[in-house]
Scaffold this motif. Structure first.
Motif, PDB file in Angstrom:
ATOM      1  N   MET A 138       0.337   2.243  -6.681  1.00 27.23           N
ATOM      2  CA  MET A 138      -0.010   1.324  -5.605  1.00 27.23           C
ATOM      3  C   MET A 138      -0.090   2.048  -4.242  1.00 27.23           C
ATOM      4  N   SER A 139       0.021   3.372  -4.258  1.00 26.54           N
ATOM      5  CA  SER A 139       0.017   4.154  -3.017  1.00 26.54           C
ATOM      6  C   SER A 139      -1.409   4.446  -2.555  1.00 26.54           C
ATOM      7  N   ARG A 140      -1.564   4.778  -1.268  1.00 32.12           N
ATOM      8  CA  ARG A 140      -2.912   4.933  -0.687  1.00 32.12           C
ATOM      9  C   ARG A 140      -2.975   5.968   0.434  1.00 32.12           C
ATOM     10  N   LYS A 187      -5.643   6.690   3.821  1.00 28.95           N
ATOM     11  CA  LYS A 187      -6.812   6.184   4.551  1.00 28.95           C
ATOM     12  C   LYS A 187      -7.019   7.004   5.813  1.00 28.95           C
ATOM     13  N   PHE A 227      -2.380  -1.072   7.953  1.00 33.91           N
ATOM     14  CA  PHE A 227      -2.667  -0.344   6.713  1.00 33.91           C
ATOM     15  C   PHE A 227      -1.455  -0.377   5.767  1.00 33.91           C
ATOM     16  N   VAL A 228      -0.271  -0.099   6.311  1.00 37.35           N
ATOM     17  CA  VAL A 228       0.949  -0.058   5.484  1.00 37.35           C
ATOM     18  C   VAL A 228       1.260  -1.452   4.950  1.00 37.35           C
ATOM     19  N   SER A 235      -0.732  -3.993   4.480  1.00 37.80           N
ATOM     20  CA  SER A 235      -1.662  -4.484   3.455  1.00 37.80           C
ATOM     21  C   SER A 235      -1.471  -3.746   2.132  1.00 37.80           C
ATOM     22  N   ALA A 236      -1.087  -2.469   2.188  1.00 39.08           N
ATOM     23  CA  ALA A 236      -0.828  -1.743   0.924  1.00 39.08           C
ATOM     24  C   ALA A 236       0.341  -2.378   0.176  1.00 39.08           C
ATOM     25  N   ASP A 291      -0.696  -5.887  -1.175  1.00 41.10           N
ATOM     26  CA  ASP A 291      -1.553  -5.787  -2.361  1.00 41.10           C
ATOM     27  C   ASP A 291      -0.779  -5.312  -3.594  1.00 41.10           C
ATOM     28  N   ALA A 292       0.270  -4.522  -3.368  1.00 40.33           N
ATOM     29  CA  ALA A 292       1.068  -4.025  -4.498  1.00 40.33           C
ATOM     30  C   ALA A 292       1.795  -5.176  -5.188  1.00 40.33           C
ATOM     31  N   VAL A 323       0.408   6.013   2.615  1.00 43.11           N
ATOM     32  CA  VAL A 323       1.601   5.249   2.284  1.00 43.11           C
ATOM     33  C   VAL A 323       1.938   5.512   0.819  1.00 43.11           C
ATOM     34  N   ASN A 324       3.151   6.038   0.623  1.00 40.58           N
ATOM     35  CA  ASN A 324       3.635   6.305  -0.729  1.00 40.58           C
ATOM     36  C   ASN A 324       4.699   5.249  -1.034  1.00 40.58           C
TER      37      ASN A 324
END
Lengths: 279, 191
Positions: free
Chosen positions: A151-153, A155, A169-170, A172-173, A176-177, A265-266
């Motif tokens: 689920m990490s991203r 951008k 960004f963080v 929404s990540a 969404d996870a 974001v991890n």
């Protein structure tokens, strides 16, 4: 100059890989305990109680906390004056293989991402080496589960997006996870550097204990704001709803280019494991 | 959603779908009986068997599939750590298995609209176990037998006999879904 036999690295990695998988670090346990005191939602409380009970049971029975005993992420800080009498990568991997066998850990690594043949001993590890002053080697083993890794991203934001852009960004990540990343999560954020550097910063950020504040007051404040926003999402433990979506946020930054604002974001689950030893 | 939440309803597996009809998203359950483990690789194999018209390695009717790949058992243990993996990765195969009799799935995280549709059509339920609670959940396994695909290692299909295995009804047979409704209800409750 100090000569360090590669076997000492292997021994330490094997020990740390097992230890990290069986014993949940005290900072995470304390954070779960605090969350339990403050969580009003009943399905959420039931999950937090199970998490707490599970950590006790893992330690008492010597069984891994989670069956995803992770990809072994191994961070080495090697002193300039330390000389390793052999192949450092081989030393780390033989430690991982031994830890996997002796600790009854799961073999979760495939040799090739498309052909997917299991290597059977959890090797190879992801090894990150940094050179530092001194003649010691600091070894940190952080087994990373893939429910949350998936689920990490990363951008590439615009400089004008600023701190607001990073926060959105963080958030929404993590939103969404949902329940898939095993919330309550621990969130590592990397800002700056290059595309690849931001991702590594985010992973390194996860190594900081939750009870240790960010040394930079600007980022300490950003972390507080992020944590508040994440816990206002209402996702809750396992995605069942509730106040406890994140246990902590840790941000690492690095110089970057005038044209860019890389952000990564991890996401890590409530089983955020790491163990360290100095050789 | 059931506002009682905390109840721990005992469920015996395998189970016919009619006996699952009263469960509602948010209910706590304690499972006893038989679960079959299967995750990504085993689901691909099950689909291959269905494609070629061959029989499956276990009776699907009334069965419960547990999305899990346990750690190997240390001496004296039945299994090691045995928590759930992310269910959405099995969404590609779940509707097909549900339409062939699967009653119950156990994993973690939300499911696709196609899976929920098949569940409503056939009366299946989806339960969530606590991800990351593998030591506790593995401790509720009384027996573990290899059923199929031993070459898949941890991803092989195993028949687990469990007792008082705790889970939460995540999606019920009417489509009630804790992942959307739980969050919304919590947020309403704090307004």
């Amino acid at each position: 100059m100090r000569i360090i036999a590669p076997e000492r690295i292997s021994d330490a990695v094997a020990r740390l890989f097992i230890d990290a998988n069986v014993r949940l670090p005290p900072d995470i346990r304390a954070a779960v305990g605090r969350a339990l005191e403050n969580e009003p939602w009943r399905p959420a409380r039931r999950v937090l109680e199970t998490i707490d009970e599970n950590a006790d049971e893992a330690e008492a029975r010597g069984i891994p906390i989670c069956q995803d005993t992770g990809m072994a992420c191994v961070f080495l800080e090697i002193g300039y004056d330390a000389h390793i009498g052999g192949d450092v990568y081989e030393a780390v991997n033989s430690g991982v293989a031994r830890g996997c066998a002796e600790g009854y850990l799961r073999a979760s690594i495939v040799r090739d991402p498309l052909r997917r043949e299991n290597t059977g001993d959890n090797t190879p590890a992801a090894v990150y080496i940094e050179l530092v002053p001194g003649d010691n080697i600091k070894i940190t083993v952080a087994p990373k589960g893939f429910g949350s890794e998936n689920m990490s991203r990363v951008k590439m934001l615009r400089p004008s997006d600023g701190a607001r852009g990073v926060i959105d960004f963080v958030v929404s990540a993590v939103e969404d996870a949902g329940g898939s990343a095993c919330p309550p999560v621990v969130v590592g954020v990397g800002v700056g550097g290059s595309f690849d550097k931001a991702a590594l910063l985010a992973k390194r950020a996860l190594l900081r204990p939750l009870d240790e504040p960010n040394p930079d007051p600007y980022y300490a404040e950003l972390e507080c704001e992020l944590l508040e926003k994440l816990n206002a999402l209402g996702t809750g433990p396992m995605g069942f709803g509730g106040k406890t979506t994140a246990l902590g946020v840790s941000v690492l930054s690095a110089p970057t280019h005038i044209a860019g604002l890389p952000a990564a974001v991890n996401i890590s689950c409530h089983v955020t494991r790491h163990a360290t030893e100095i050789v | 959603m059931n506002r009682e939440f905390a109840v721990k309803l005992p469920i015996k597996l395998p189970i016919i779908r009619e006996d699952l009809a009263s469960l509602r998203a948010g209910d706590g359950v304690l499972l006893s009986g038989v679960l079959y483990t299967a995750r990504d690789a085993a689901h691909m194999r099950l689909c291959e068997l269905l494609d070629s018209g061959e029989p499956l390695p276990f009776e699907l009717r009334g069965a419960a599939i547990y999305y899990a790949g346990p750690t190997p058992p240390p001496p004296g243990f039945v299994v090691g750590s045995a928590g759930p993996t992310t269910s959405s990765r099995m969404d590609f195969a779940a509707p097909r298995l549900i339409r062939r009799g699967l009653s119950c799935m156990i994993g973690k995280g939300a499911r696709s609209a196609e899976v929920v549709e098949a569940m409503k059509e056939c009366g299946a339920v989806y339960l969530a176990a606590v991800g990351g609670a593998g030591a506790l959940l593995g401790g509720r396994v009384l027996r573990s037998e290899l059923v199929a695909f031993p070459e898949l290692g941890t991803e092989a299909v195993r028949r687990l006999t469990v007792s008082d295995f705790p889970a939460t009804v995540a999606i019920d047979s009417l489509g009630g879904d804790i992942y959307s409704e739980g969050r919304a209800e919590y947020l309403r409750s704090i307004k």
